[in-house]
Design a protein around this motif. Structure first.
Motif, PDB file in Angstrom:
ATOM      1  N   LYS A   1       0.837  -1.204   0.000  1.00 54.03           N
ATOM      2  CA  LYS A   1       0.000   0.000   0.000  1.00 54.03           C
ATOM      3  C   LYS A   1       0.865   1.244   0.000  1.00 54.03           C
ATOM      4  O   LYS A   1       2.031   1.189   0.385  1.00 54.03           O
ATOM      5  CB  LYS A   1      -0.881   0.045   1.260  1.00 54.03           C
ATOM      6  N   VAL A   2       0.267   2.343  -0.368  1.00 53.53           N
ATOM      7  CA  VAL A   2       0.935   3.638  -0.255  1.00 53.53           C
ATOM      8  C   VAL A   2       0.162   4.463   0.766  1.00 53.53           C
ATOM      9  O   VAL A   2      -1.075   4.535   0.714  1.00 53.53           O
ATOM     10  CB  VAL A   2       0.978   4.365  -1.613  1.00 53.53           C
ATOM     11  N   ILE A   3       0.885   5.059   1.696  1.00 53.14           N
ATOM     12  CA  ILE A   3       0.221   5.815   2.761  1.00 53.14           C
ATOM     13  C   ILE A   3      -0.415   7.082   2.197  1.00 53.14           C
ATOM     14  O   ILE A   3       0.202   7.820   1.429  1.00 53.14           O
ATOM     15  CB  ILE A   3       1.227   6.222   3.857  1.00 53.14           C
ATOM     16  N   ASP A   4      -1.639   7.308   2.597  1.00 52.39           N
ATOM     17  CA  ASP A   4      -2.318   8.564   2.269  1.00 52.39           C
ATOM     18  C   ASP A   4      -1.842   9.598   3.288  1.00 52.39           C
ATOM     19  O   ASP A   4      -2.259   9.584   4.435  1.00 52.39           O
ATOM     20  CB  ASP A   4      -3.829   8.361   2.368  1.00 52.39           C
ATOM     21  N   TRP A   5      -0.932  10.449   2.873  1.00 54.07           N
ATOM     22  CA  TRP A   5      -0.326  11.405   3.803  1.00 54.07           C
ATOM     23  C   TRP A   5      -0.934  12.806   3.632  1.00 54.07           C
ATOM     24  O   TRP A   5      -0.380  13.802   4.061  1.00 54.07           O
ATOM     25  CB  TRP A   5       1.201  11.451   3.594  1.00 54.07           C
ATOM     26  N   ARG A   6      -2.057  12.887   2.945  1.00 50.56           N
ATOM     27  CA  ARG A   6      -2.659  14.216   2.764  1.00 50.56           C
ATOM     28  C   ARG A   6      -3.401  14.653   4.016  1.00 50.56           C
ATOM     29  O   ARG A   6      -3.995  13.851   4.714  1.00 50.56           O
ATOM     30  CB  ARG A   6      -3.667  14.189   1.616  1.00 50.56           C
ATOM     31  N   GLY A   7      -3.327  15.946   4.278  1.00 47.49           N
ATOM     32  CA  GLY A   7      -4.155  16.522   5.326  1.00 47.49           C
ATOM     33  C   GLY A   7      -5.151  17.443   4.674  1.00 47.49           C
ATOM     34  O   GLY A   7      -5.825  17.052   3.721  1.00 47.49           O
ATOM     35  N   GLU A   8      -5.181  18.686   5.136  1.00 45.76           N
ATOM     36  CA  GLU A   8      -6.044  19.664   4.479  1.00 45.76           C
ATOM     37  C   GLU A   8      -5.452  20.066   3.134  1.00 45.76           C
ATOM     38  O   GLU A   8      -6.150  20.507   2.240  1.00 45.76           O
ATOM     39  CB  GLU A   8      -6.180  20.903   5.363  1.00 45.76           C
TER      40      GLU A   8
ATOM     41  N   THR B   1      -2.289  19.228   0.049  1.00 48.07           N
ATOM     42  CA  THR B   1      -1.417  18.199  -0.496  1.00 48.07           C
ATOM     43  C   THR B   1       0.012  18.561  -0.123  1.00 48.07           C
ATOM     44  O   THR B   1       0.310  19.693   0.280  1.00 48.07           O
ATOM     45  CB  THR B   1      -1.504  18.120  -2.033  1.00 48.07           C
ATOM     46  N   TYR B   2       0.899  17.602  -0.289  1.00 50.10           N
ATOM     47  CA  TYR B   2       2.316  17.795   0.014  1.00 50.10           C
ATOM     48  C   TYR B   2       2.882  18.969  -0.794  1.00 50.10           C
ATOM     49  O   TYR B   2       3.694  19.750  -0.313  1.00 50.10           O
ATOM     50  CB  TYR B   2       3.043  16.487  -0.359  1.00 50.10           C
ATOM     51  N   THR B   3       2.438  19.113  -2.022  1.00 49.28           N
ATOM     52  CA  THR B   3       2.935  20.202  -2.891  1.00 49.28           C
ATOM     53  C   THR B   3       2.354  21.541  -2.466  1.00 49.28           C
ATOM     54  O   THR B   3       3.074  22.544  -2.362  1.00 49.28           O
ATOM     55  CB  THR B   3       2.543  19.926  -4.357  1.00 49.28           C
ATOM     56  N   ASP B   4       1.054  21.563  -2.204  1.00 48.09           N
ATOM     57  CA  ASP B   4       0.382  22.831  -1.878  1.00 48.09           C
ATOM     58  C   ASP B   4       0.889  23.456  -0.585  1.00 48.09           C
ATOM     59  O   ASP B   4       1.023  24.669  -0.488  1.00 48.09           O
ATOM     60  CB  ASP B   4      -1.131  22.618  -1.771  1.00 48.09           C
ATOM     61  N   ILE B   5       1.183  22.621   0.408  1.00 50.52           N
ATOM     62  CA  ILE B   5       1.574  23.161   1.719  1.00 50.52           C
ATOM     63  C   ILE B   5       2.878  23.975   1.607  1.00 50.52           C
ATOM     64  O   ILE B   5       3.092  24.918   2.367  1.00 50.52           O
ATOM     65  CB  ILE B   5       1.712  22.032   2.764  1.00 50.52           C
ATOM     66  N   TYR B   6       3.702  23.634   0.623  1.00 53.96           N
ATOM     67  CA  TYR B   6       4.973  24.350   0.469  1.00 53.96           C
ATOM     68  C   TYR B   6       4.790  25.762  -0.063  1.00 53.96           C
ATOM     69  O   TYR B   6       5.695  26.582   0.024  1.00 53.96           O
ATOM     70  CB  TYR B   6       5.929  23.534  -0.424  1.00 53.96           C
ATOM     71  N   GLN B   7       3.624  26.058  -0.590  1.00 50.17           N
ATOM     72  CA  GLN B   7       3.360  27.415  -1.092  1.00 50.17           C
ATOM     73  C   GLN B   7       2.819  28.320   0.012  1.00 50.17           C
ATOM     74  O   GLN B   7       2.698  29.519  -0.175  1.00 50.17           O
ATOM     75  CB  GLN B   7       2.325  27.368  -2.234  1.00 50.17           C
ATOM     76  N   ILE B   8       2.513  27.744   1.156  1.00 50.26           N
ATOM     77  CA  ILE B   8       1.898  28.531   2.237  1.00 50.26           C
ATOM     78  C   ILE B   8       2.985  29.069   3.162  1.00 50.26           C
ATOM     79  O   ILE B   8       3.895  28.345   3.562  1.00 50.26           O
ATOM     80  CB  ILE B   8       0.890  27.649   3.008  1.00 50.26           C
ATOM     81  N   ASP B   9       2.900  30.359   3.494  1.00 52.04           N
ATOM     82  CA  ASP B   9       3.969  31.002   4.261  1.00 52.04           C
ATOM     83  C   ASP B   9       4.006  30.590   5.737  1.00 52.04           C
ATOM     84  O   ASP B   9       5.057  30.374   6.304  1.00 52.04           O
ATOM     85  CB  ASP B   9       3.848  32.525   4.154  1.00 52.04           C
TER      86      ASP B   9
ATOM     87  N   LEU C   1       2.560  18.697   6.087  1.00 54.66           N
ATOM     88  CA  LEU C   1       3.787  19.440   6.394  1.00 54.66           C
ATOM     89  C   LEU C   1       4.956  18.499   6.683  1.00 54.66           C
ATOM     90  O   LEU C   1       6.118  18.887   6.580  1.00 54.66           O
ATOM     91  CB  LEU C   1       3.499  20.307   7.624  1.00 54.66           C
ATOM     92  N   TYR C   2       4.654  17.269   7.042  1.00 57.25           N
ATOM     93  CA  TYR C   2       5.682  16.353   7.544  1.00 57.25           C
ATOM     94  C   TYR C   2       5.911  15.164   6.614  1.00 57.25           C
ATOM     95  O   TYR C   2       5.087  14.861   5.754  1.00 57.25           O
ATOM     96  CB  TYR C   2       5.280  15.822   8.921  1.00 57.25           C
ATOM     97  N   GLY C   3       7.024  14.524   6.840  1.00 58.33           N
ATOM     98  CA  GLY C   3       7.317  13.276   6.146  1.00 58.33           C
ATOM     99  C   GLY C   3       8.119  12.389   7.078  1.00 58.33           C
ATOM    100  O   GLY C   3       8.514  12.816   8.172  1.00 58.33           O
ATOM    101  N   PHE C   4       8.378  11.174   6.648  1.00 56.95           N
ATOM    102  CA  PHE C   4       9.196  10.272   7.466  1.00 56.95           C
ATOM    103  C   PHE C   4      10.561  10.880   7.724  1.00 56.95           C
ATOM    104  O   PHE C   4      11.163  11.456   6.817  1.00 56.95           O
ATOM    105  CB  PHE C   4       9.433   8.939   6.744  1.00 56.95           C
ATOM    106  N   GLU C   5      11.074  10.681   8.919  1.00 59.85           N
ATOM    107  CA  GLU C   5      12.437  11.100   9.248  1.00 59.85           C
ATOM    108  C   GLU C   5      13.382   9.994   8.791  1.00 59.85           C
ATOM    109  O   GLU C   5      13.703   9.080   9.552  1.00 59.85           O
ATOM    110  CB  GLU C   5      12.546  11.332  10.761  1.00 59.85           C
ATOM    111  N   TYR C   6      13.800  10.067   7.515  1.00 63.37           N
ATOM    112  CA  TYR C   6      14.592   8.985   6.950  1.00 63.37           C
ATOM    113  C   TYR C   6      15.956   8.836   7.618  1.00 63.37           C
ATOM    114  O   TYR C   6      16.539   7.774   7.615  1.00 63.37           O
ATOM    115  CB  TYR C   6      14.764   9.182   5.443  1.00 63.37           C
ATOM    116  N   GLU C   7      16.469   9.934   8.202  1.00 65.39           N
ATOM    117  CA  GLU C   7      17.771   9.872   8.877  1.00 65.39           C
ATOM    118  C   GLU C   7      17.728   8.971  10.111  1.00 65.39           C
ATOM    119  O   GLU C   7      18.735   8.418  10.527  1.00 65.39           O
ATOM    120  CB  GLU C   7      18.207  11.270   9.312  1.00 65.39           C
TER     121      GLU C   7
END
Lengths: 394, 139
Positions: free
Chosen positions: A144-151, A153-161, A170-176
């Motif tokens: 499966k692929v996780i549905d990580w959308r909130g209000e 999308t991952y792309t849209d949130i980056y346009q918000i100040d 706003l978040y993603g897995f902490e791959y480190e």
């Protein structure tokens, strides 16, 4: 159906929809950390005798993880997707999976993380929010692929100040520091560290990131959905603006789903209930740690950040990993002292009391316990083509 | 007549489902160990290229020899990054013959010290082989 009926159905739907996502109503920052420091120091041992198990001639890419589940040690090859099962002496018992698309193979280019669930299922995670779930007999159950959308999308949130810190996208897995732990009380839920790369809300530029940023996601693997965001980073990060290259933590759970957390630069260990109410905090600084941390004092500069990660960080000491031996109520914390020291460190707490702070070989990181031994994580040594595991008794 | 039609449709549905079930069986695991195995030796599995100008596309060519007595099959090559493509001289290599795998890396958006891994799956006992392409990229 009359209007009243429709209204009732809609209200019911709204209640169900909102109850699915567990978001905090912005509790005060201080509530995550305020309170007396408990515990004390009563050293019972100054040294542990460590055995070294060296594995050679293993068909591996030398990129891997290790795990303990039940009475076995597991080696997970990140590239070839093999899972080796070993006994306490490091002898190979069997091998499972392997990269491929078959029902008993793992269809991943690279295993980013994994979790052995308490009921015997196995979870593997790739780099595209993809979950690969197997039953206890290593048969694929789901991909499966996780549905990580909130209000947003991952792309849209980056346009918000000024994004809302409670916003999922706003978040993603902490791959480190990609550690996944299965909740004991919620069999389909796993807990995972998260971080944000938002231009105004990240570990190198934002005070709010440290005050309001969530640090852990709860993910329902059956629904492949984020069901909660929680936790905060402790105040010590606000005293050093900004130590993004040290903004990591490790955690472990008790069987009651209480959470122990150690942050890289904080000597305190925090214990929370499942809803992140602070239960207690305790802990002592490790010995001979180089805690002279170097913050990024300029604007976001990728070259300086790379330098901090790859050149500066290895020189520094920091807290790295936790393991809780519930049967013996012992909490182990591995830490690095910095590359000028010839050894690293391991602390052992009984309840809140520090009972040992001993030297361990470089790269030693505590993994788990199979009676009568405590084991380190496996060290995959590509140059020497060997895998080393340490073990000790106390 | 209606009952007959119902029975006929039910049988059709059962037949349809039983067919699709057999189609879903993946043979790749069951058959892998029944395959005739070969052997291969790579001349080298790691290639490092220094002082690469960012944006350059670089290649690593990994030659190998089929040292077994059976035909060597390159089942697939799987780089761990979408920035890397690959070519194979041939998917089948006869005993005693040589072949190559080429990795092609676009360095445009890569870290200064970049390392790409690729998994090569073959019909050898080892089954998987790792190829590494390292690049030191300068801006």
């Amino acid at each position: 159906m009359n209007k009243k009926g429709i209204l009732l159905i809609l209200t019911g739907y709204m209640l169900v929809a909102t109850s699915c996502f567990k978001s905090q109503n912005n509790p005060a920052y201080s509530s995550f950390f305020a309170g007396e420091i408990s515990g004390n120091k009563k050293i019972e041992m100054n040294k542990i005798n460590i055995d070294t198990i060296t594995l050679t001639n293993v068909n591996t890419s030398y990129l891997g993880f290790s795990a303990i589940s039940g009475d076995s040690i597991y080696l997970i090859d990140k590239l070839f997707c093999w899972v080796y099962i070993l006994d306490l002496d490091g002898q190979l018992i069997t091998r499972k999976l392997g990269q491929g698309a078959g029902p008993k193979e793992l269809d991943l280019k690279f295993v980013d993380s994994f979790c052995f669930l308490h009921d015997g299922r196995k979870l593997f995670v790739g780099s595209s929010l993809d979950l690969h779930l197997y039953d206890k007999n290593w048969n694929r159950i789901a991909k499966k692929v996780i549905d990580w959308r909130g209000e947003y999308t991952y792309t849209d949130i980056y346009q918000i100040d000024s994004p809302d810190p409670a916003e999922i996208s706003l978040y993603g897995f902490e791959y480190e520091k990609f550690k996944i732990i299965n909740s004991f009380k919620h069999p389909d839920v796993v807990l995972v560290p998260i971080y944000s790369e938002h231009k105004d809300f990240n570990a190198f530029v934002s005070e709010d990131y440290y005050k309001k940023g969530r640090i852990m996601a709860s993910i329902d693997i059956r629904k492949a959905k984020v069901v909660g965001l929680n936790g905060r980073r402790p105040p010590v990060y606000l005293e050093n603006k900004y130590l993004g290259h040290h903004s990591f933590y490790s955690f472990t759970l008790t069987s009651e789903d209480e959470i122990f957390i150690t942050h890289e630069i904080d000597s305190l260990i925090y214990m929370y209930d499942y809803d992140f109410n602070l239960l207690r905090k305790f802990g002592y600084a490790g010995r001979n740690m180089n805690a002279n941390y170097t913050p990024l004092t300029t604007n976001f500069d990728i070259n300086k950040i790379r330098h901090l990660y790859f050149a500066d960080k290895p020189q520094k000491g920091y807290y790295e990993e936790l393991f809780y031996d519930e049967a013996n109520t012992l909490l182990f914390r591995s830490y690095k002292k910095g590359n000028k020291q010839k050894v690293d460190g391991l602390q052992i707490y009984r309840e809140n009391v520090l009972i040992a702070d001993v030297d361990v070989p470089k790269e030693f990181v505590i993994l788990g316990y199979i009676k009568p031994y405590y084991f380190s994580k496996a060290i995959f040594d590509e140059e020497r083509e060997q895998i080393v595991i340490y073990r000790f008794k106390i | 007549m209606r009952i007959d039609l119902f029975i006929f449709l039910t049988l059709c549905v059962i037949l349809l489902f039983s067919c699709s079930e057999t189609e879903h069986v993946d043979k790749s695991v069951e058959t892998i160990d029944e395959k005739v195995h070969s052997k291969l030796i790579f001349e080298k599995t790691k290639i490092e290229i220094k002082n690469v100008k960012r944006g350059e596309v670089i290649e690593g060519i990994y030659t190998f020899k089929n040292t077994g007595e059976n035909v060597l099959t390159i089942e697939y090559v799987n780089p761990d990054c979408t920035c890397t493509s690959y070519e194979v001289s041939s998917n089948k290599v006869l005993p005693g013959q040589e072949g190559w795998v080429k990795l092609v890396l676009d360095t445009k958006d890569k870290l200064p010290e970049t390392r790409i891994n690729a998994t090569v799956r073959t019909n050898t006992d080892q089954r998987f082989h790792r190829l590494v392409l390292k690049a030191s990229i300068i801006d």
